[in-house]
Design a protein around this motif. Structure first.
Motif, PDB file in Angstrom:
ATOM      1  N   TRP A 116     -29.690  21.594  -7.583  1.00 22.68           N
ATOM      2  CA  TRP A 116     -30.105  22.982  -7.754  1.00 22.68           C
ATOM      3  C   TRP A 116     -30.179  23.649  -6.385  1.00 22.68           C
ATOM      4  CZ3 TRP A 116     -32.098  24.383 -12.851  1.00 22.68           C
ATOM      5  CH2 TRP A 116     -32.183  23.301 -13.747  1.00 22.68           C
ATOM      6  N   SER A 117     -29.428  24.741  -6.182  1.00 23.53           N
ATOM      7  CA  SER A 117     -29.467  25.497  -4.932  1.00 23.53           C
ATOM      8  C   SER A 117     -29.143  24.592  -3.744  1.00 23.53           C
ATOM      9  CB  SER A 117     -30.820  26.190  -4.786  1.00 23.53           C
ATOM     10  OG  SER A 117     -30.821  27.104  -3.728  1.00 23.53           O
ATOM     11  N   MET A 118     -30.064  24.420  -2.764  1.00 21.27           N
ATOM     12  CA  MET A 118     -29.786  23.503  -1.661  1.00 21.27           C
ATOM     13  C   MET A 118     -29.570  22.091  -2.171  1.00 21.27           C
ATOM     14  SD  MET A 118     -31.883  22.808   1.910  1.00 21.27           S
ATOM     15  CE  MET A 118     -32.896  21.398   1.434  1.00 21.27           C
ATOM     16  N   GLY A 119     -30.139  21.774  -3.331  1.00 20.20           N
ATOM     17  CA  GLY A 119     -29.866  20.479  -3.945  1.00 20.20           C
ATOM     18  C   GLY A 119     -28.395  20.291  -4.238  1.00 20.20           C
ATOM     19  N   GLY A 120     -27.666  21.405  -4.454  1.00 19.85           N
ATOM     20  CA  GLY A 120     -26.223  21.323  -4.635  1.00 19.85           C
ATOM     21  C   GLY A 120     -25.537  20.882  -3.354  1.00 19.85           C
ATOM     22  N   ALA A 121     -25.992  21.413  -2.197  1.00 16.44           N
ATOM     23  CA  ALA A 121     -25.441  20.984  -0.912  1.00 16.44           C
ATOM     24  C   ALA A 121     -25.716  19.501  -0.682  1.00 16.44           C
ATOM     25  CB  ALA A 121     -26.039  21.815   0.213  1.00 16.44           C
ATOM     26  N   ILE A 122     -26.904  19.057  -1.055  1.00 13.11           N
ATOM     27  CA  ILE A 122     -27.257  17.647  -0.909  1.00 13.11           C
ATOM     28  C   ILE A 122     -26.390  16.793  -1.832  1.00 13.11           C
ATOM     29  CG2 ILE A 122     -29.110  15.952  -1.196  1.00 13.11           C
ATOM     30  CD1 ILE A 122     -31.098  18.226  -0.527  1.00 13.11           C
ATOM     31  N   ALA A 123     -26.202  17.247  -3.082  1.00 16.64           N
ATOM     32  CA  ALA A 123     -25.376  16.505  -4.039  1.00 16.64           C
ATOM     33  C   ALA A 123     -23.946  16.361  -3.533  1.00 16.64           C
ATOM     34  CB  ALA A 123     -25.400  17.205  -5.395  1.00 16.64           C
ATOM     35  N   LEU A 124     -23.404  17.424  -2.940  1.00 21.17           N
ATOM     36  CA  LEU A 124     -22.041  17.343  -2.406  1.00 21.17           C
ATOM     37  C   LEU A 124     -21.957  16.330  -1.269  1.00 21.17           C
ATOM     38  CD1 LEU A 124     -21.064  21.115  -2.460  1.00 21.17           C
ATOM     39  CD2 LEU A 124     -19.868  19.273  -3.684  1.00 21.17           C
ATOM     40  N   GLN A 125     -23.001  16.244  -0.456  1.00 18.53           N
ATOM     41  CA  GLN A 125     -23.001  15.234   0.602  1.00 18.53           C
ATOM     42  C   GLN A 125     -23.079  13.822   0.028  1.00 18.53           C
ATOM     43  OE1 GLN A 125     -22.440  15.886   4.040  1.00 18.53           O
ATOM     44  NE2 GLN A 125     -21.807  17.685   2.876  1.00 18.53           N
ATOM     45  N   VAL A 126     -23.792  13.663  -1.076  1.00 19.32           N
ATOM     46  CA  VAL A 126     -23.807  12.366  -1.758  1.00 19.32           C
ATOM     47  C   VAL A 126     -22.400  12.023  -2.234  1.00 19.32           C
ATOM     48  CG1 VAL A 126     -24.640  11.126  -3.783  1.00 19.32           C
ATOM     49  CG2 VAL A 126     -26.230  12.512  -2.449  1.00 19.32           C
ATOM     50  N   VAL A 148     -28.962  10.468 -14.836  1.00 24.06           N
ATOM     51  CA  VAL A 148     -28.710  11.668 -14.032  1.00 24.06           C
ATOM     52  C   VAL A 148     -29.818  11.772 -12.991  1.00 24.06           C
ATOM     53  CG1 VAL A 148     -29.912  13.190 -15.683  1.00 24.06           C
ATOM     54  CG2 VAL A 148     -28.318  14.168 -14.021  1.00 24.06           C
ATOM     55  N   VAL A 149     -29.417  11.900 -11.732  1.00 27.14           N
ATOM     56  CA  VAL A 149     -30.352  12.066 -10.620  1.00 27.14           C
ATOM     57  C   VAL A 149     -30.442  13.551 -10.322  1.00 27.14           C
ATOM     58  CG1 VAL A 149     -30.822  11.547  -8.193  1.00 27.14           C
ATOM     59  CG2 VAL A 149     -29.817   9.786  -9.684  1.00 27.14           C
ATOM     60  N   GLN A 150     -31.651  14.106 -10.424  1.00 29.45           N
ATOM     61  CA  GLN A 150     -31.876  15.541 -10.262  1.00 29.45           C
ATOM     62  C   GLN A 150     -32.401  15.835  -8.861  1.00 29.45           C
ATOM     63  OE1 GLN A 150     -31.439  18.089 -12.335  1.00 29.45           O
ATOM     64  NE2 GLN A 150     -30.967  17.111 -14.285  1.00 29.45           N
ATOM     65  N   VAL A 151     -31.735  16.795  -8.172  1.00 31.99           N
ATOM     66  CA  VAL A 151     -32.071  17.121  -6.788  1.00 31.99           C
ATOM     67  C   VAL A 151     -32.474  18.592  -6.708  1.00 31.99           C
ATOM     68  CG1 VAL A 151     -31.333  16.997  -4.387  1.00 31.99           C
ATOM     69  CG2 VAL A 151     -30.287  15.474  -6.106  1.00 31.99           C
ATOM     70  N   HIS A 152     -33.722  18.862  -6.353  1.00 34.11           N
ATOM     71  CA  HIS A 152     -34.234  20.235  -6.311  1.00 34.11           C
ATOM     72  C   HIS A 152     -33.766  20.954  -5.063  1.00 34.11           C
ATOM     73  CE1 HIS A 152     -37.194  19.463  -3.125  1.00 34.11           C
ATOM     74  NE2 HIS A 152     -37.397  18.283  -3.689  1.00 34.11           N
ATOM     75  N   GLY A 153     -34.103  22.242  -4.985  1.00 33.10           N
ATOM     76  CA  GLY A 153     -33.633  23.077  -3.893  1.00 33.10           C
ATOM     77  C   GLY A 153     -34.642  23.271  -2.773  1.00 33.10           C
ATOM     78  N   ARG A 154     -34.260  24.149  -1.840  1.00 34.26           N
ATOM     79  CA  ARG A 154     -35.063  24.444  -0.650  1.00 34.26           C
ATOM     80  C   ARG A 154     -36.369  25.139  -1.049  1.00 34.26           C
ATOM     81  NH1 ARG A 154     -36.115  28.698   2.647  1.00 34.26           N
ATOM     82  NH2 ARG A 154     -36.267  28.278   4.899  1.00 34.26           N
ATOM     83  N   GLY A 155     -37.476  24.724  -0.434  1.00 33.41           N
ATOM     84  CA  GLY A 155     -38.764  25.343  -0.706  1.00 33.41           C
ATOM     85  C   GLY A 155     -39.281  25.050  -2.091  1.00 33.41           C
ATOM     86  N   SER A 156     -38.741  24.037  -2.728  1.00 35.87           N
ATOM     87  CA  SER A 156     -39.130  23.702  -4.098  1.00 35.87           C
ATOM     88  C   SER A 156     -39.522  22.227  -4.153  1.00 35.87           C
ATOM     89  CB  SER A 156     -37.948  24.004  -5.039  1.00 35.87           C
ATOM     90  OG  SER A 156     -38.320  23.824  -6.379  1.00 35.87           O
ATOM     91  N   GLY A 177     -19.902  11.889 -11.691  1.00 34.59           N
ATOM     92  CA  GLY A 177     -19.735  13.337 -11.740  1.00 34.59           C
ATOM     93  C   GLY A 177     -20.959  14.055 -11.231  1.00 34.59           C
ATOM     94  N   MET A 178     -20.802  15.385 -11.072  1.00 32.32           N
ATOM     95  CA  MET A 178     -21.889  16.223 -10.573  1.00 32.32           C
ATOM     96  C   MET A 178     -21.992  17.494 -11.393  1.00 32.32           C
ATOM     97  SD  MET A 178     -21.778  16.117  -6.425  1.00 32.32           S
ATOM     98  CE  MET A 178     -20.146  16.798  -6.364  1.00 32.32           C
ATOM     99  N   ILE A 179     -23.238  17.977 -11.524  1.00 28.09           N
ATOM    100  CA  ILE A 179     -23.525  19.287 -12.116  1.00 28.09           C
ATOM    101  C   ILE A 179     -24.303  20.075 -11.068  1.00 28.09           C
ATOM    102  CG2 ILE A 179     -24.655  20.520 -14.006  1.00 28.09           C
ATOM    103  CD1 ILE A 179     -24.460  17.878 -15.628  1.00 28.09           C
ATOM    104  N   LEU A 180     -23.823  21.258 -10.743  1.00 22.48           N
ATOM    105  CA  LEU A 180     -24.434  22.056  -9.685  1.00 22.48           C
ATOM    106  C   LEU A 180     -24.868  23.401 -10.246  1.00 22.48           C
ATOM    107  CD1 LEU A 180     -21.780  21.364  -6.874  1.00 22.48           C
ATOM    108  CD2 LEU A 180     -23.792  20.005  -7.480  1.00 22.48           C
ATOM    109  N   ASP A 181     -26.149  23.699 -10.133  1.00 22.37           N
ATOM    110  CA  ASP A 181     -26.718  24.962 -10.612  1.00 22.37           C
ATOM    111  C   ASP A 181     -27.023  25.854  -9.414  1.00 22.37           C
ATOM    112  OD1 ASP A 181     -28.697  26.946 -11.432  1.00 22.37           O
ATOM    113  OD2 ASP A 181     -28.872  25.840 -13.306  1.00 22.37           O
ATOM    114  N   SER A 182     -26.342  27.003  -9.330  1.00 22.74           N
ATOM    115  CA  SER A 182     -26.542  27.963  -8.233  1.00 22.74           C
ATOM    116  C   SER A 182     -26.438  27.289  -6.874  1.00 22.74           C
ATOM    117  CB  SER A 182     -27.906  28.651  -8.365  1.00 22.74           C
ATOM    118  OG  SER A 182     -28.148  29.098  -9.678  1.00 22.74           O
ATOM    119  N   PRO A 183     -25.376  26.510  -6.635  1.00 23.74           N
ATOM    120  CA  PRO A 183     -25.372  25.631  -5.463  1.00 23.74           C
ATOM    121  C   PRO A 183     -25.010  26.318  -4.156  1.00 23.74           C
ATOM    122  CG  PRO A 183     -23.293  25.417  -6.621  1.00 23.74           C
ATOM    123  CD  PRO A 183     -24.160  26.340  -7.462  1.00 23.74           C
TER     124      PRO A 183
END
Length: 407
Positions: A247-257, A171-179, A269-275
């Motif tokens: 996570w957060s903006m990381g969800g937007a990045i994951a969707l682009q992936v 699982v590749v974890q992608v953090h959010g904006r300002g994090s 597959g993808m898991i999106l937390d507060s995306p």
């Protein structure tokens, strides 16, 4: 009469006509000033959206009781939340862990300290309340190593938490904006228990990875390439099935992936937390929270989208909001998605998550929370958060029982 002056209409005195012309002139000036002010506010909003920000204090430390190991904070919708959290501050400690609420009144909240604070230690009064909880990878109690991912922007630091036994699912974890990647440390123990290797990545302009030429966010439009490079790293290390969690903006990045990656053969597959699913929804919401008029948001988005205005926004290139709209591009999704979102998020509204689930019920499962706020679902209700992800992973066959057996 002077031929350069138009005669006043019949019944209108010259004095009145002059006053009317003056009023119209002043109205034009006022309108022009208002338009100019709206434009300036819009540019500031556009710059704020794409500028990587340091952690902004949002909580005041009212008192500290080192004998009882409690801390009293100003009361906000975040600081009154049940669960475990973190607090960024300055002074003797830069970061402390917070436990349950002990008591509260109209203006303050007393919480249990989970980080031992000595009698002589001091905390600065201005602090930032956080859902991180874990601040360093050593705190997770899972073996890890640090790697550098070769991306087009340069080497991007990452943490790898290998499964206890050899596995082909990562699982590749992608953090959010300002994090930073530390935001995702909360998830590592869960994936480790299910035999899944975790790769926590950084991406351009996040403070860990290299800076791009402009030093600004592209809201996922370019950052996804750094995450895609991490997927390439994972498959070279043995991954044959790759999940992406954002996570957060990381969800937007994951969707682009999901929509753009050439590694479609290993994505599962993808898991999106507060995306962030649709940036327009987010910016509209945040403008309303700031009591800004609706035209400001539209002008800010137009500024960010426009190539010619990119110098004002300092983005270097226009940001393609249509391409970043996950709902509009729902038909292009190929893999199952689990979304976890609080309906009172307070920062990224859940509207677009609901819309995406409605648009693709065949692929998207939405688990809605209440009260949990933004990216604090694990903190607020760890059991439900854990069970939701575990059940989804097992239903899709994304766990590795043999690898988990050794953990």
């Amino acid at each position: 009469m002077n031929g350069s002056r138009r005669a006043a209409p019949r019944g209108v005195t010259p004095a009145y006509a002059g006053a009317l012309r003056t009023a119209l002139a002043l109205s034009s000036v006022a309108l022009g000033a208002a338009v100019t002010a709206l434009g300036a506010i819009s540019v500031r909003m556009a710059r704020r959206v794409v500028t990587p920000s340091s952690r902004v204090p949002d909580t005041r430390i009212v008192s500290l009781d080192t004998a009882a190991q409690t801390i009293t904070l100003s009361r906000t919708p975040d600081t009154e939340l049940p669960g475990r959290y973190g607090l960024f501050t300055t002074g003797t400690r830069a970061y402390v862990k917070l436990g349950p609420v002990m008591s509260l009144d109209d203006t303050t909240v007393k919480r249990k300290l989970l980080t031992q604070i000595g009698a002589g230690e001091q905390l600065a009064p201005d602090a930032a309340f956080s859902g991180w909880y874990f601040d360093r990878p050593e705190e997770v109690a899972v073996p890890f190593r640090t790697e550098l991912i070769g991306a087009s922007v340069g080497p991007c630091p990452a943490w790898v938490f290998p499964a206890a036994r050899e596995t082909d699912i990562w699982v590749v974890q992608v953090h959010g904006r300002g994090s930073t990647r530390a935001e995702a440390l909360r998830s590592v123990a869960l994936f480790h228990s299910l035999g899944i290797t975790s790769l926590l990545v950084s991406y351009r302009n996040d403070g860990d990875a290299p800076r791009s030429r402009t030093g600004t966010y592209a809201l996922g439009a370019t950052e996804w390439r750094d995450v895609d490079a991490a997927i390439g790293y994972a498959r070279r290390a043995g991954a044959r099935r790759v999940l992406v969690m954002g996570w957060s903006m990381g969800g937007a990045i994951a969707l682009q992936v999901e929509l753009s990656s050439p590694h479609q053969d290993v994505l599962v597959g993808m898991i999106l937390d507060s995306p962030v699913v649709d940036w327009r929804v987010v910016l509209d919401y945040q403008a309303r929270q700031l009591h800004l008029p609706a035209p400001v948001t539209q002008l800010a988005i137009g500024t960010l989208e426009s190539e010619w205005a990119s110098s004002m926004a300092r983005t270097g290139h226009g940001i393609p909001f249509d391409r970043l709209d996950g709902v509009a591009r729902a038909a292009e999704l190929q893999h199952p998605i689990l979304i976890l979102h609080s309906d009172d998020d307070g920062f990224v509204p859940s509207d677009a998550s609901h819309e995406l689930a409605a648009a693709r019920p065949d692929l998207v499962q939405l688990e809605t929370f209440a009260v949990a706020r933004h990216t604090k679902l694990w903190n607020y209700d760890q059991d439900r958060w854990t069970n939701s992800i575990t059940d989804w992973l097992r239903r899709h066959g994304f766990t590795n029982k043999d690898a988990a057996a050794g953990s």
